[in-house]
Design a protein around this motif. Structure first.
Motif, PDB file in Angstrom:
ATOM      1  N   UNK A 224     -39.012 -90.140  30.122  1.00  0.00           N
ATOM      2  CA  UNK A 224     -38.754 -90.262  29.026  1.00  0.00           C
ATOM      3  C   UNK A 224     -39.965 -88.840  28.638  1.00  0.00           C
ATOM      4  N   UNK A 225     -41.250 -89.141  29.264  1.00  0.00           N
ATOM      5  CA  UNK A 225     -42.252 -88.150  28.650  1.00  0.00           C
ATOM      6  C   UNK A 225     -41.894 -86.926  29.386  1.00  0.00           C
ATOM      7  N   UNK A 226     -41.511 -86.239  30.043  1.00  0.00           N
ATOM      8  CA  UNK A 226     -40.747 -85.278  30.459  1.00  0.00           C
ATOM      9  C   UNK A 226     -41.752 -83.962  29.280  1.00  0.00           C
ATOM     10  N   UNK A 227     -42.021 -82.766  29.844  1.00  0.00           N
ATOM     11  CA  UNK A 227     -42.369 -81.863  28.858  1.00  0.00           C
ATOM     12  C   UNK A 227     -41.101 -81.464  28.526  1.00  0.00           C
ATOM     13  N   UNK A 276     -38.135 -86.849  24.527  1.00  0.00           N
ATOM     14  CA  UNK A 276     -37.578 -87.596  25.013  1.00  0.00           C
ATOM     15  C   UNK A 276     -37.491 -88.622  24.159  1.00  0.00           C
ATOM     16  N   UNK A 277     -36.849 -89.971  23.758  1.00  0.00           N
ATOM     17  CA  UNK A 277     -37.248 -91.108  23.411  1.00  0.00           C
ATOM     18  C   UNK A 277     -36.611 -92.307  24.287  1.00  0.00           C
ATOM     19  N   UNK A 278     -36.633 -92.945  25.468  1.00  0.00           N
ATOM     20  CA  UNK A 278     -35.807 -93.532  25.473  1.00  0.00           C
ATOM     21  C   UNK A 278     -35.536 -94.774  25.040  1.00  0.00           C
ATOM     22  N   UNK A 282     -30.912 -93.846  24.826  1.00  0.00           N
ATOM     23  CA  UNK A 282     -31.475 -94.086  26.249  1.00  0.00           C
ATOM     24  C   UNK A 282     -30.386 -93.376  27.105  1.00  0.00           C
ATOM     25  N   UNK A 283     -29.039 -93.002  27.266  1.00  0.00           N
ATOM     26  CA  UNK A 283     -28.386 -91.934  27.496  1.00  0.00           C
ATOM     27  C   UNK A 283     -28.143 -90.687  26.437  1.00  0.00           C
ATOM     28  N   UNK A 284     -27.512 -89.517  26.923  1.00  0.00           N
ATOM     29  CA  UNK A 284     -26.876 -88.876  26.090  1.00  0.00           C
ATOM     30  C   UNK A 284     -26.002 -87.999  26.748  1.00  0.00           C
ATOM     31  N   UNK A 285     -24.864 -88.115  26.260  1.00  0.00           N
ATOM     32  CA  UNK A 285     -23.777 -87.745  27.095  1.00  0.00           C
ATOM     33  C   UNK A 285     -23.595 -85.616  26.371  1.00  0.00           C
ATOM     34  N   UNK A 286     -23.062 -85.459  27.100  1.00  0.00           N
ATOM     35  CA  UNK A 286     -23.156 -83.703  26.158  1.00  0.00           C
ATOM     36  C   UNK A 286     -22.510 -83.447  27.671  1.00  0.00           C
TER      37      UNK A 286
END
Length: 629
Positions: A224-227, A276-278, A282-286
């Protein structure tokens, strides 16, 4: 059928006397058909002469049988008959395919259940002996194809069981077998009652849409802390056709309206477009779309589930604002309250928290904190005896730390109230002010104070009630006074000579005019204040005007109004005008003359008092202009 199998029996009758020699003794013989059947000379029993009668070769025989008396001797008489023998069918023939191989073709994009072709096996038998079923013998063909029997035509129908792929295998050889449903055990030794054929299915090429790998959908993970721009994963798809056309990727924005993710159209690499912020999601469906670069009609979709991995970016906090109460006579070591914490993060190793008093409370001499080691802590008293008059509330800061990494902490406050309790320890009151009042006043003084307050409330309510009643009475009188004093008279008479247009007695009766006194000659300056056209009409004899009638009436009304305290202090004003006798326009009305006259002076009204409760109307008897409006 075995040889000498009984078929039937024939009987001939002779009219001669059987007791006389051999005249009635009959013997039988076959005249035609003796190759297949025989007849017993004495009994007439017909039997088969061969072992095998094949119905499929000949199913009907005509047999001529002759009967001769005199036991067949010379001179005997004879007669003949024809016997028809029909051969019934038995299942003694297996099914047979006319061809040993059949060939069909089907496009690779054909749907499951699509018919590939039909084949049929023949059977020389008849009736139910021709009923048969079909099945696929080889294992590979059984996985891709399915065969069923058409009950009307007895054909084998081959259909697609799984999708076919031209690029994987272009030709399939399917072994189809036909089997009789009703087998006669007597003829099993004659051979197998089944037959086989090969059905060759050729798969033709078709332009297919891109295929994703894996086909069921991919699962990706990202911290969640990815740039921004960090790689999340790569979507893979290819053209299954032999041309292997290039594929272009995109994201269906209806599944990612906030554009959190981006995808490279050539490589399929999915990167971050937003932070992102978990704890928020917590999940993303694309949904990822793949399309052939040279044929946009060939398109396919695949779902991608992205799991947001947690990092410790939220400090632990007290589960809620905690409040506790203790008695003034609390003992040392008494458990006051148990607290717990919450943390929005979800570390994979589980939640672990430690509790301590905040640095500013380390020298606290009133309470201690006990870490239970199960993510809860207890608060205990450290001394005995609390006085709520000295301090009735204690604020205890508590420091909570998680295990990280990195370790985060927060400080929460426990509010402790000191309360008065009964001998059993039940809390009675936690209010320090109430305690001081109750301690300084005796029970008798408190009762007297309450009685005084009750009496004061009753007096206030009584005064308000009386005031409201008096105000209502005055308002009703005011309304009645208004109805008695406001008169609207809008009737214009028939002209200067019409003296009967309006009955002025109503005005005299309403305002109770006193009788006119003819002896009064008081005029003073009031006569000069009136318009000149009035001065000649208010005088009884055409000389000096007599105003005593009006001045006396108005003075009486003013005195009555001043003496009446129930009348509200408002002025009531009423005007009565006269219509002149000489109209310049020769009209029945003198409004124009009045509006243009500048010599009128109504200043005499100010000499009769500033406050008029009621203003009487004007009445001048004996004049034709008395019908004022």
């Amino acid at each position: 059928m075995p040889k000498r199998t009984s078929v039937m029996k024939v009987t001939a009758w002779d009219a001669d006397d059987p007791t006389y020699g051999s005249s009635a003794r009959v013997v039988y013989s076959v005249l035609d058909g003796e190759s297949f059947f025989t007849v017993d000379r004495q009994t007439g029993l017909i039997r088969t002469a061969v072992a095998d009668l094949d119905r499929e070769t000949q199913d009907r025989y005509e047999l001529v049988v002759m009967a001769t008396d005199m036991a067949g001797q010379m001179g005997g008489l004879s007669g003949s008959t024809t016997v028809t023998i029909v051969i019934t069918d038995v299942n003694d023939n297996p099914p047979r395919f006319p061809q040993k191989m059949y060939q069909f073709s089907v496009p690779e994009g054909a749907a499951v259940g699509t018919p590939v072709g039909r084949v049929i096996a023949t059977d020389a038998d008849m009736g139910e002996n021709t009923d048969m079923s079909y099945l696929i013998k080889d294992e590979e063909g059984g996985e891709l194809f399915k065969v069923t029997t058409d009950g009307d035509t007895q054909e084998a129908v081959i259909t697609i069981k799984k999708p076919l792929d031209f690029e994987s295998k272009r030709t399939h050889n399917v072994v189809v077998e036909a089997v009789n449903k009703h087998v006669d055990p007597r003829f099993l030794e004659l051979g197998s009652f089944r037959d086989q054929t090969i059905v060759r299915v050729s798969v033709t090429d078709a332009d297919e849409p891109p295929v994703f790998l894996p086909a069921e959908g991919a699962i990706m993970e990202v911290q969640e802390d990815a740039r921004l721009g960090a790689l999340v994963g790569t979507a893979t798809a290819k053209d299954p056709d032999k041309e292997n056309a290039p594929v272009r990727f995109s994201i269906d924005r209806s599944t990612d309206q906030e554009q959190i993710f981006h995808i490279d159209p050539v490589s399929g690499s999915i990167t971050l477009g937003k932070i992102l912020d978990r704890e928020t999601a917590g999940w993303h469906n694309i949904t990822v779309t793949a399309v052939e670069a040279d044929n946009v009609s060939q398109i396919s979709h695949s779902s991608v589930s992205i799991r947001i991995l947690d990092v410790n970016d939220n400090p632990p906090e007290l589960a809620r604002p905690y409040e506790a109460s203790i008695c003034e006579d609390a003992k040392p070591g008494q458990l006051i309250h148990t607290i717990s914490v919450v943390d929005r993060d979800e570390p994979q190793s589980g939640q672990r928290f430690s509790f301590t008093l905040a640095p500013e409370a380390t020298n606290n001499r009133h309470f201690t904190l006990w870490d239970v080691k199960d993510n809860t802590a207890g608060i205990r008293t450290q001394r005995s005896g609390f006085n709520r008059r000295e301090q009735n509330v204690y604020l205890l800061p508590i420091l909570v730390v998680d295990t990280g990494p990195p370790a985060l902490s927060s400080t929460g406050t426990l509010t402790i109230h000191v309360c008065g309790c009964d001998p059993e320890g039940a809390i009675q009151s936690c209010n320090a002010t109430a305690y001081v009042i109750s301690a300084s006043l005796s029970p008798g003084a408190l009762i007297a104070l309450l009685v005084c307050m009750l009496i004061l409330i009753v007096l206030v309510l009584l005064i308000l009630t009386l005031k409201r009643h008096r105000k209502g009475q005055r308002m009703s009188e005011d309304e009645e006074d208004m109805r008695d004093n406001v008169i609207k008279y809008n009737d214009e008479g028939g002209g200067e000579q019409d003296t009967q247009a309006y009955d002025m007695s109503a005005l005299r009766n309403l305002y109770d005019f006193p009788e006119a006194k003819s002896g009064s000659s008081e005029s003073g300056p009031d006569l000069h204040a009136l318009p000149q056209w009035i001065q000649g009409r208010v005088s009884g004899d055409g000389g000096a005007a007599d105003f005593s009638l009006f001045k006396g009436y108005i003075r009486k009304k003013v005195e009555q109004a001043d003496a009446d305290l129930s009348v509200p202090p408002y002025d009531s004003f009423q005007t009565y005008a006269f219509e002149g006798t000489s109209s310049p326009a020769l009209s029945l009305s003198s409004i124009h003359t009045l509006s243009t006259t500048s010599e009128q002076d109504f200043s005499y009204l100010s000499d009769w008092g500033p406050r008029f409760r009621q203003l009487a109307g004007y009445y001048a008897p004996g004049h034709p202009e008395e019908e004022g409006s």
